[in-house]
Design a protein around this motif. Structure first.
Motif, PDB file in Angstrom:
ATOM      1  N   MET A   1       0.822  -1.195   0.000  1.00 39.31           N
ATOM      2  CA  MET A   1       0.000   0.000   0.000  1.00 39.31           C
ATOM      3  C   MET A   1       0.862   1.254   0.000  1.00 39.31           C
ATOM      4  SD  MET A   1      -3.253   0.847   0.390  1.00 39.31           S
ATOM      5  CE  MET A   1      -4.204   2.150   0.904  1.00 39.31           C
ATOM      6  N   VAL A   2       1.863   1.289   0.862  1.00 36.87           N
ATOM      7  CA  VAL A   2       2.750   2.449   0.931  1.00 36.87           C
ATOM      8  C   VAL A   2       3.552   2.580  -0.353  1.00 36.87           C
ATOM      9  CG1 VAL A   2       4.728   3.409   2.159  1.00 36.87           C
ATOM     10  CG2 VAL A   2       2.881   2.353   3.439  1.00 36.87           C
ATOM     11  N   ILE A   3       3.940   1.456  -0.950  1.00 33.80           N
ATOM     12  CA  ILE A   3       4.714   1.472  -2.194  1.00 33.80           C
ATOM     13  C   ILE A   3       3.858   2.014  -3.333  1.00 33.80           C
ATOM     14  CG2 ILE A   3       5.883   0.022  -3.876  1.00 33.80           C
ATOM     15  CD1 ILE A   3       6.754  -1.750  -1.569  1.00 33.80           C
ATOM     16  N   ASP A   4       2.588   1.664  -3.386  1.00 32.98           N
ATOM     17  CA  ASP A   4       1.683   2.173  -4.423  1.00 32.98           C
ATOM     18  C   ASP A   4       1.493   3.679  -4.295  1.00 32.98           C
ATOM     19  OD1 ASP A   4       1.294  -0.303  -5.579  1.00 32.98           O
ATOM     20  OD2 ASP A   4      -0.451  -0.767  -4.319  1.00 32.98           O
ATOM     21  N   VAL A   5       1.397   4.168  -3.084  1.00 32.27           N
ATOM     22  CA  VAL A   5       1.246   5.608  -2.854  1.00 32.27           C
ATOM     23  C   VAL A   5       2.521   6.325  -3.278  1.00 32.27           C
ATOM     24  CG1 VAL A   5       0.947   7.381  -1.089  1.00 32.27           C
ATOM     25  CG2 VAL A   5      -0.436   5.315  -1.013  1.00 32.27           C
ATOM     26  N   ARG A   7       4.706   5.304  -5.563  1.00 31.39           N
ATOM     27  CA  ARG A   7       4.777   5.265  -7.023  1.00 31.39           C
ATOM     28  C   ARG A   7       3.844   6.317  -7.628  1.00 31.39           C
ATOM     29  NH1 ARG A   7       4.841  -1.123  -8.609  1.00 31.39           N
ATOM     30  NH2 ARG A   7       6.931  -1.519  -7.819  1.00 31.39           N
ATOM     31  N   LEU A   8       2.656   6.408  -7.094  1.00 32.53           N
ATOM     32  CA  LEU A   8       1.708   7.404  -7.577  1.00 32.53           C
ATOM     33  C   LEU A   8       2.260   8.820  -7.362  1.00 32.53           C
ATOM     34  CD1 LEU A   8      -1.088   8.033  -8.747  1.00 32.53           C
ATOM     35  CD2 LEU A   8      -1.958   8.032  -6.408  1.00 32.53           C
ATOM     36  N   PHE A   9       2.867   9.034  -6.221  1.00 35.12           N
ATOM     37  CA  PHE A   9       3.476  10.333  -5.918  1.00 35.12           C
ATOM     38  C   PHE A   9       4.633  10.625  -6.879  1.00 35.12           C
ATOM     39  CE2 PHE A   9       6.414  13.009  -3.376  1.00 35.12           C
ATOM     40  CZ  PHE A   9       5.591  14.117  -3.236  1.00 35.12           C
ATOM     41  N   ALA A  10       5.480   9.621  -7.162  1.00 38.29           N
ATOM     42  CA  ALA A  10       6.613   9.789  -8.083  1.00 38.29           C
ATOM     43  C   ALA A  10       6.120  10.070  -9.498  1.00 38.29           C
ATOM     44  CB  ALA A  10       7.500   8.551  -8.051  1.00 38.29           C
ATOM     45  N   VAL A  11       5.096   9.368  -9.950  1.00 41.35           N
ATOM     46  CA  VAL A  11       4.537   9.591 -11.289  1.00 41.35           C
ATOM     47  C   VAL A  11       3.925  10.985 -11.369  1.00 41.35           C
ATOM     48  CG1 VAL A  11       2.716   8.848 -12.874  1.00 41.35           C
ATOM     49  CG2 VAL A  11       4.201   7.153 -11.794  1.00 41.35           C
ATOM     50  N   THR A  12       3.225  11.402 -10.326  1.00 43.52           N
ATOM     51  CA  THR A  12       2.627  12.739 -10.293  1.00 43.52           C
ATOM     52  C   THR A  12       3.698  13.816 -10.362  1.00 43.52           C
ATOM     53  OG1 THR A  12       0.807  11.875  -8.954  1.00 43.52           O
ATOM     54  CG2 THR A  12       1.081  14.256  -9.024  1.00 43.52           C
ATOM     55  N   LEU A  13       4.777  13.624  -9.602  1.00 45.14           N
ATOM     56  CA  LEU A  13       5.877  14.603  -9.651  1.00 45.14           C
ATOM     57  C   LEU A  13       6.532  14.639 -11.029  1.00 45.14           C
ATOM     58  CD1 LEU A  13       7.656  14.238  -6.195  1.00 45.14           C
ATOM     59  CD2 LEU A  13       6.288  16.145  -7.028  1.00 45.14           C
TER      60      LEU A  13
END
Length: 98
Positions: A1-5, A7-13
Motif C-alpha cells: 500500500m505504501v509502495i503504491d502511494v 509510485r503514484l506520488f513519483a509519477v505525479t511529480l
C-alpha cells in the motif's frame, strides 16, 4: 500500500515536472518566445541605427544649406546641370577602347 502511494506520488511529480518543462520551453513567454523577441529587438536596433545615421546626414546637409550658398551652388550644378553666367562649360568625352 505504501509502495503504491509512493509510485503514484513519483509519477505525479514526474508529470508535473514535464508540464513545467513544456511551459518553460514552448509555452507563452517561454524560451522560444524570448529568443524570437531578442531577434526582433536586434533587428529593430539595426534599423534604428541606420535611420539615425540617415538623419545625421540630413541634418548636416540642412546646416550646409542654411549657412552658405556654396552648397546650393554645388547642388544646382550637379543635380540641375546649371552653370554660372559668363562660364564656359566643357564636356570631355573619352574614346571607347575596343
Amino acid at each position: 500500500m505504501v509502495i503504491d502511494v509512493m509510485r503514484l506520488f513519483a509519477v505525479t511529480l514526474a508529470l508535473l515536472f514535464g508540464l513545467l518543462q513544456y511551459d518553460l520551453w514552448l509555452g507563452k513567454n517561454g524560451i522560444a518566445d524570448y529568443r524570437t523577441i531578442v531577434d526582433e529587438i536586434d533587428l529593430q536596433q539595426q534599423v534604428n541605427e541606420n535611420l539615425t545615421l540617415r538623419n545625421s546626414e540630413m541634418f548636416v546637409e540642412i546646416d550646409d544649406l542654411r549657412q552658405g550658398l556654396d552648397a546650393i551652388e554645388e547642388r544646382a550644378r550637379h543635380e540641375l546641370g546649371m552653370i554660372k553666367e559668363g562660364e564656359t562649360f566643357y564636356r570631355l568625352v573619352g574614346e571607347d577602347s575596343q
